[in-house]
Design a protein around this motif. Structure first.
Motif, mmCIF file in Angstrom:
data_model
loop_
_atom_site.group_PDB
_atom_site.id
_atom_site.type_symbol
_atom_site.label_atom_id
_atom_site.label_comp_id
_atom_site.label_asym_id
_atom_site.label_seq_id
_atom_site.Cartn_x
_atom_site.Cartn_y
_atom_site.Cartn_z
ATOM 1 N N PHE A 123 -16.615 44.915 -5.635
ATOM 2 C CA PHE A 123 -17.799 45.768 -5.652
ATOM 3 C C PHE A 123 -19.071 45.015 -6.051
ATOM 4 O O PHE A 123 -20.063 45.637 -6.393
ATOM 5 C CB PHE A 123 -17.585 46.960 -6.585
ATOM 6 N N THR A 124 -19.036 43.700 -6.001
ATOM 7 C CA THR A 124 -20.223 42.912 -6.332
ATOM 8 C C THR A 124 -20.780 42.226 -5.090
ATOM 9 O O THR A 124 -20.125 42.171 -4.047
ATOM 10 C CB THR A 124 -19.899 41.809 -7.372
ATOM 11 N N GLY A 125 -21.946 41.681 -5.235
ATOM 12 C CA GLY A 125 -22.558 40.920 -4.149
ATOM 13 C C GLY A 125 -21.966 39.536 -3.990
ATOM 14 O O GLY A 125 -22.315 38.811 -3.058
ATOM 15 N N TYR A 126 -21.043 39.158 -4.867
ATOM 16 C CA TYR A 126 -20.429 37.830 -4.801
ATOM 17 C C TYR A 126 -19.208 37.785 -3.890
ATOM 18 O O TYR A 126 -18.667 36.722 -3.633
ATOM 19 C CB TYR A 126 -20.033 37.361 -6.201
ATOM 20 N N TRP A 127 -18.747 38.932 -3.452
ATOM 21 C CA TRP A 127 -17.563 38.996 -2.595
ATOM 22 C C TRP A 127 -17.826 38.262 -1.295
ATOM 23 O O TRP A 127 -18.884 38.399 -0.688
ATOM 24 C CB TRP A 127 -17.211 40.454 -2.307
ATOM 25 N N ARG A 128 -16.874 37.475 -0.861
ATOM 26 C CA ARG A 128 -16.944 36.770 0.414
ATOM 27 C C ARG A 128 -15.721 37.109 1.232
ATOM 28 O O ARG A 128 -14.646 37.400 0.702
ATOM 29 C CB ARG A 128 -17.019 35.248 0.206
ATOM 30 N N THR A 129 -15.857 37.030 2.518
ATOM 31 C CA THR A 129 -14.794 37.426 3.434
ATOM 32 C C THR A 129 -13.493 36.666 3.177
ATOM 33 O O THR A 129 -12.411 37.246 3.247
ATOM 34 C CB THR A 129 -15.261 37.211 4.887
ATOM 35 N N VAL A 130 -13.570 35.400 2.852
ATOM 36 C CA VAL A 130 -12.370 34.594 2.641
ATOM 37 C C VAL A 130 -11.521 35.107 1.482
ATOM 38 O O VAL A 130 -10.310 34.859 1.430
ATOM 39 C CB VAL A 130 -12.729 33.101 2.472
ATOM 40 N N VAL A 131 -12.113 35.852 0.561
ATOM 41 C CA VAL A 131 -11.361 36.363 -0.584
ATOM 42 C C VAL A 131 -10.303 37.376 -0.129
ATOM 43 O O VAL A 131 -9.293 37.563 -0.800
ATOM 44 C CB VAL A 131 -12.307 36.942 -1.659
ATOM 45 N N TYR A 132 -10.495 37.991 1.029
ATOM 46 C CA TYR A 132 -9.436 38.851 1.577
ATOM 47 C C TYR A 132 -8.149 38.049 1.751
ATOM 48 O O TYR A 132 -7.059 38.531 1.451
ATOM 49 C CB TYR A 132 -9.836 39.439 2.928
ATOM 50 N N LEU A 133 -8.275 36.830 2.273
ATOM 51 C CA LEU A 133 -7.088 35.998 2.460
ATOM 52 C C LEU A 133 -6.484 35.578 1.126
ATOM 53 O O LEU A 133 -5.259 35.519 0.989
ATOM 54 C CB LEU A 133 -7.430 34.763 3.298
ATOM 55 N N VAL A 134 -7.325 35.291 0.150
ATOM 56 C CA VAL A 134 -6.832 34.958 -1.189
ATOM 57 C C VAL A 134 -6.029 36.137 -1.739
ATOM 58 O O VAL A 134 -4.949 35.948 -2.303
ATOM 59 C CB VAL A 134 -7.998 34.577 -2.132
ATOM 60 N N ALA A 135 -6.539 37.338 -1.560
ATOM 61 C CA ALA A 135 -5.836 38.541 -2.030
ATOM 62 C C ALA A 135 -4.491 38.698 -1.322
ATOM 63 O O ALA A 135 -3.482 39.019 -1.964
ATOM 64 C CB ALA A 135 -6.699 39.782 -1.814
ATOM 65 N N ALA A 136 -4.455 38.462 -0.017
ATOM 66 C CA ALA A 136 -3.206 38.583 0.733
ATOM 67 C C ALA A 136 -2.179 37.561 0.258
ATOM 68 O O ALA A 136 -1.001 37.894 0.065
ATOM 69 C CB ALA A 136 -3.476 38.416 2.229
#
Length: 116
Positions: free
Chosen positions: A57-70
């Protein structure tokens, strides 16, 4: 409120909210196990999920973090399986939620990667 990601406030969908909700559920399950089973490792795992949700929920989120989460969630599943599948009932429920979460975050990664 806008969600984090490549689209910051432009294209929130039910998928964005579903990913956040599933992560919150996974947070709750792990914190529950941490407190009720007196297992500090689950508190750490739940804490990392909570940080991920807040980060989303922050402005620091980047698309690649989805893969890190997976990868994070998949790794937890493999570790659970290799360690003898403790707490089998809760583990199977968590596994089902985790599979849905992985599919969803990979979809969000693909969607936001192609949008940019």
């Amino acid at each position: 409120m806008s969600l984090g990601g490549a689209t910051h406030g432009k294209h929130e969908t039910v998928y964005d909210w579903a990913a956040a909700l599933l992560a919150i559920v996974l947070t709750g399950i792990h914190l529950y196990l941490g407190f009720t089973a007196d297992e500090p490792r689950f508190l750490v795992v739940g804490g990392l999920f909570a940080v991920g949700v807040l980060f989303f929920f922050t402005g620091y989120w980047r698309t690649v973090v989805y893969l890190v989460a997976a990868v994070y969630v998949a790794t937890l599943g493999v570790l659970w399986f290799l360690s003898g599948m403790e707490y089998r009932g809760v583990g199977l429920l968590t596994g089902a939620i985790s599979i849905a979460f992985i599919i969803l975050v990979v979809y969000l990664f693909v969607r936001e990667s192609s949008a940019g």
